[in-house]
Design a protein around this motif. Structure first.
Motif: not given
Ligand code: CTP
Length: 418
Positions: A299, A360, A327, A349, A346
């Motif tokens: 992230d 999400k 992004e 959590e 996905f």
């Molecule tokens: N994802 C993405 N690009 C990012 C972060 C996440 O495409 N920069 C996608 C992951 O591949 C997954 C989904 O978003 O399919 C959720 O990712 P997750 O890490 O669970 O959630 P986040 O959106 O990062 O939120 P948080 O970290 O606050 O739980």
């Protein structure tokens, strides 16, 4: 929790049900030096709970003793059409039991026999009796592989739905280098297991459709030797790719750095960072039907990666690492998707799984969110098993109990293609 239909997965085990028999796979071994690798393949399949019935050609039995396979598979090896343990011809009895036939290694001669339906020994006779998926892993010198007759046989076999695994590129036993190496036992075993999982789950055929799957972590460079990463092993995404290929889809696997071998039958696009992954997903998804984002995308990334290794100074180590967000690939791609394209994300959590997953689903505007609890050590990151609850945009909720990642992958594909 209003207006949701909670569906119990048909895979929920019934404690009263008798333990299912081991699935049976027929393994054909033919006369290439790579025959020794078929021993490791036998062992991997047996360890995965498969009954492996080995059939060897006469040439293979000159290279590796049938006794080796007999010990590893704990079953007599079939080397001749004329040893009949039962009233029923062996090849017909086996066709009743074996769900998949894998021939590894497969020589140029075996490819020619398969392409022409020649049945002149135990293995080739079995091959024309077999009704399930046929997986073939060629192994030969690169000059033989390039031969027009061999290529013509391979094309004909592919057209008939035979799955040609590899061959790989690299040095071959005689010292030449090129295409012709048999794939390693691990991806072949995974491909066999994926076919069994897809058959088991009754996944609809996906032929003619394209899927892009992401897997693994991303590495965000801090300097040329350091990066920010995460614990994702890539296993779930690789299992999805193997299962999708087994279901007949055309698969592109966009993978961050992992220790896993690329799955057979997939186009493999290795990437490092979230920015690389975003570019690859955009390019690959443009003309695909499905996107599954199983990758654990970072992230945040270091705001200003250094072009040189950051040194310890007299003042000591740096005390802060300024970060900048990456992004959100899933949200960005979903916002621009074309009609008919379907997207599965996905959600990793550690708490309040359902609430976070539903948020999400809405925020990223995708068709499904597969939520899993990464705080449990028996499932999720790095584990062989996984359990998941899938939240669909139409309000349906599907619970999948703990199972092998390949089995879960097949169930998820069932949702995608269903
Ligand atoms: N994802 C993405 N690009 C990012 C972060 C996440 O495409 N920069 C996608 C992951 O591949 C997954 C989904 O978003 O399919 C959720 O990712 P997750 O890490 O669970 O959630 P986040 O959106 O990062 O939120 P948080 O970290 O606050 O739980």
């Amino acid at each position: 929790m209003t207006n949701t239909v909670r569906k119990k997965s048909p895979t929920t085990p019934n404690p009263a049900a008798p333990k299912p028999a081991r699935p049976c796979v027929a393994l054909g071994v033919t006369g290439s030096v790579a025959a020794f690798k078929a021993a490791a393949l036998t062992s991997a399949l047996v360890k995965a709970g498969v009954e492996v019935q080995v059939l060897m050609t006469a040439a293979a039995a000159k290279l590796v003793q049938p006794q080796t396979f007999q010990t590893l598979s704990r079953l007599p090896v079939i080397t001749s059409l004329w040893e009949l343990p039962d009233w029923k011809p062996g090849h017909i009895a086996l066709a009743d039991r074996a769900r998949v036939l894998v021939i590894a290694p497969a020589t140029a001669n075996t490819l020619a026999k398969l392409a022409n339906g020649i049945a002149d020994d135990a293995l080739s006779t079995y091959a024309v009796s077999h009704g399930g998926p046929l997986l073939v892993a060629p192994a030969m010198n690169p000059r033989m592989w390039r031969n027009a007759a061999v290529q013509d046989n391979v094309r004909r076999l592919r057209e008939r739905g035979v799955r040609i695994l590899g061959p790989g590129h690299g040095p071959v036993a005689c010292g030449d280098e090129g295409d012709g190496r048999m794939l390693e036992p691990e991806p072949i075993a995974q491909c066999v297991l994926a076919h069994l999982a897809v058959l088991d789950a009754g996944v609809p055929a996906g032929a003619g459709r394209r899927i892009v799957i992401t897997a693994g972590p991303t590495h965000e460079a801090w300097d040329p030797v350091r990066f920010l990463g995460n614990r994702s092993s890539g296993k779930m995404g690789y299992a999805l790719a193997a299962a999708a290929a087994a279901a007949g889809l055309e698969v592109t696997l966009v993978s961050g750095p992992t220790h896993l071998p690329p799955p057979a039958l997939c186009r493999f696009v290795p990437v490092e960072s979230a920015a690389d992954m975003a570019a690859a997903v955009r390019a690959e998804f443009a003309d695909a039907d499905f996107l599954v984002m199983a990758a654990a995308v970072a992230d945040f990334r270091p705001a200003q990666p250094a072009g040189h290794k950051i040194k310890k100074t007299a003042a000591g180590a740096p005390t802060a690492l300024p970060l900048t967000p990456t992004e959100d690939i899933l949200a960005a791609v979903a916002a621009g998707k074309k009609p008919g394209q379907r997207i599965m994300g996905f959600a990793a959590e550690t708490n309040d799984l359902a609430d976070h997953a539903r948020q999400k689903l809405r925020r990223k505007k995708v068709d499904w969110i597969v939520a899993n609890d990464v705080s449990r050590s028996d499932i999720g990151f790095g584990a062989a098993d996984n359990a998941a609850t899938v939240f669909a945009a139409n309000g349906a909720v599907h619970d999948f109990p703990k199972m092998d990642k390949l089995q879960l992958a097949a169930r998820l594909l069932g949702l995608l293609l269903g």
